[in-house]
Design an enzyme around this catalytic site. Sequence first.
Site, PDB file in Angstrom:
ATOM      1  N   GLY A  39      41.174  34.938  67.736  1.00 58.16           N
ATOM      2  CA  GLY A  39      40.607  35.489  66.280  1.00 58.16           C
ATOM      3  C   GLY A  39      41.752  36.349  65.767  1.00 58.16           C
ATOM      4  CB  ALA A  40      42.989  38.893  64.456  1.00 59.69           C
ATOM      5  CG  HIS A  45      45.673  31.965  65.244  1.00 55.28           C
ATOM      6  ND1 HIS A  45      45.809  33.461  64.808  1.00 55.28           N
ATOM      7  CD2 HIS A  45      45.918  32.238  66.684  1.00 55.28           C
ATOM      8  CE1 HIS A  45      45.862  34.443  65.777  1.00 55.28           C
ATOM      9  NE2 HIS A  45      45.940  33.648  66.961  1.00 55.28           N
ATOM     10  N   GLY A 155      50.450  27.960  71.717  1.00 59.35           N
ATOM     11  CA  GLY A 155      51.764  28.388  70.978  1.00 59.35           C
ATOM     12  C   GLY A 155      52.731  28.403  71.892  1.00 59.35           C
ATOM     13  CE  LYS A 157      54.268  36.539  69.378  1.00 57.83           C
ATOM     14  NZ  LYS A 157      53.517  37.289  70.445  1.00 57.83           N
ATOM     15  CG  ASP A 158      50.903  33.923  73.375  1.00 55.78           C
ATOM     16  OD1 ASP A 158      51.251  35.281  73.803  1.00 55.78           O
ATOM     17  OD2 ASP A 158      50.667  33.749  72.745  1.00 55.78           O
ATOM     18  CD  GLN A 161      48.134  32.026  76.661  1.00 55.22           C
ATOM     19  OE1 GLN A 161      47.741  33.020  76.808  1.00 55.22           O
ATOM     20  NE2 GLN A 161      48.195  31.503  75.465  1.00 55.22           N
ATOM     21  CG  MET A 192      53.215  35.192  61.470  1.00 53.69           C
ATOM     22  SD  MET A 192      52.109  34.306  60.467  1.00 53.69           S
ATOM     23  CE  MET A 192      53.344  34.290  59.110  1.00 53.69           C
ATOM     24  CB  SER A 194      45.999  39.176  66.490  1.00 54.63           C
ATOM     25  OG  SER A 194      45.744  38.016  66.255  1.00 54.63           O
TER      26      SER A 194
HETATM   27  P1  AMP Z   1      45.857  34.565  70.404  1.00 51.65           P
HETATM   28  O1  AMP Z   1      44.705  34.540  69.416  1.00 51.65           O
HETATM   29  O2  AMP Z   1      47.089  35.531  70.333  1.00 51.65           O
HETATM   30  O3  AMP Z   1      45.462  34.309  72.030  1.00 51.65           O
HETATM   31  O4  AMP Z   1      46.775  33.201  70.250  1.00 51.65           O
HETATM   32  C1  AMP Z   1      45.939  31.817  70.083  1.00 51.65           C
HETATM   33  C2  AMP Z   1      47.048  30.826  70.326  1.00 51.65           C
HETATM   34  O5  AMP Z   1      47.730  31.000  69.142  1.00 51.65           O
HETATM   35  C3  AMP Z   1      47.965  30.841  71.669  1.00 51.65           C
HETATM   36  O6  AMP Z   1      48.334  29.518  71.879  1.00 51.65           O
HETATM   37  C4  AMP Z   1      49.052  31.318  71.006  1.00 51.65           C
HETATM   38  O7  AMP Z   1      50.499  31.111  71.748  1.00 51.65           O
HETATM   39  C5  AMP Z   1      49.247  30.904  69.407  1.00 51.65           C
HETATM   40  N1  AMP Z   1      50.071  31.612  68.608  1.00 51.65           N
HETATM   41  C6  AMP Z   1      49.725  33.093  68.439  1.00 51.65           C
HETATM   42  N2  AMP Z   1      51.072  33.490  67.632  1.00 51.65           N
HETATM   43  C7  AMP Z   1      51.463  32.408  67.251  1.00 51.65           C
HETATM   44  C8  AMP Z   1      52.681  32.293  66.391  1.00 51.65           C
HETATM   45  N3  AMP Z   1      53.011  33.343  65.481  1.00 51.65           N
HETATM   46  N4  AMP Z   1      53.060  30.849  66.130  1.00 51.65           N
HETATM   47  C9  AMP Z   1      52.454  30.046  66.795  1.00 51.65           C
HETATM   48  N5  AMP Z   1      51.607  30.022  67.580  1.00 51.65           N
HETATM   49  C10 AMP Z   1      51.112  31.253  67.876  1.00 51.65           C
END
Ligand code: AMP
Length: 286
Positions: A39-40, A45, A155, A157-158, A161, A192, A194
């Site tokens: 979320g957030a 996302h 993503g 980004k991680d 993961q 980006m 949260s």
């Molecule tokens: P999170 O809500 O942070 O657990 O992220 C949920 C999904 O969004 C994960 O697969 C993250 O890798 C992806 N994500 C987070 N930030 C970004 C970003 N800036 N660009 C692309 N994907 C992202």
Amino acid sequence: MSQPPDLPLPVARSVASLRQTVADWRKAGLRIGFVPTMGALHAGHLSLVERAKERADRVIVSIFVNPTQFGPTEDFSKYPRQEASDAARLAAFGVDVLYSPSVEEMYPAGAATTVSVGVVTERLEGVFRPTHFSGVATVVAKLLNQVQPHVAVFGEKDYQQLLVVKRLVADLDIDTEIVPGPTVREADGLAMSSRNAYLSEEDRAVAASLPATLNFVASQLRSGVDAGPILEAGRARLLKAGFREVQYLDLADAATLAPLERADRPARLLVAALVGATRLIDNIAV
Ligand code: AMP
């Protein structure tokens, strides 16, 4: 599953109601796409949602702030929670169902099974967040079993993961295609997140040096020189810019995350650093 009057799209809060919807879609021969989140929501996302929509007939987004992937001193209780505004964005993006289970629904009393992924979890994040990836692997295994999507988007980004999830899905024979989504960045390059909401104005200015340093170090590494001195210079540059601590700035094999002396094969440059009380991670291809 019904659509609550205060939310603009159908919401599943139980595994049972989610399964009913998914079963109906599967019976109708529809392809199901899935984007798990905490979320957030931000444009990063939503870019994953776009990728899921391109590959599926129906898209489910989950919002679940998973307690088991946070360490005891981490930010679980203060992690931003804003379901109503997230739901509005998902509805506007054409998401079909929001899956938003409670902690009790996800981990009923007596739950005693965890999923542990080896090797790829050992370095980098695994060193600084020793319980993190077992929390991630367990919740992702559960979410993929609950949703049973044809395709799920994660993503870059991680990045670690993403590799953990690919390993998990291969090793446990989960019938879901894992699709990566590129990192979406702010105008100054900051990835980006949260957690960027935690940054003070001052911290936010410091944070911009993270992507700048990654780009600088990566451009040097692309010429094939020894990584050691360049990585050291990169760490020094981050500290000089105002980061309080650089936990790692490392070059790794893009497929296994094994450490690399030079970028002589597909490689990834990964960083974790603290600015004020906020921990930021980022990575780029080399
Ligand atoms: P999170 O809500 O942070 O657990 O992220 C949920 C999904 O969004 C994960 O697969 C993250 O890798 C992806 N994500 C987070 N930030 C970004 C970003 N800036 N660009 C692309 N994907 C992202």
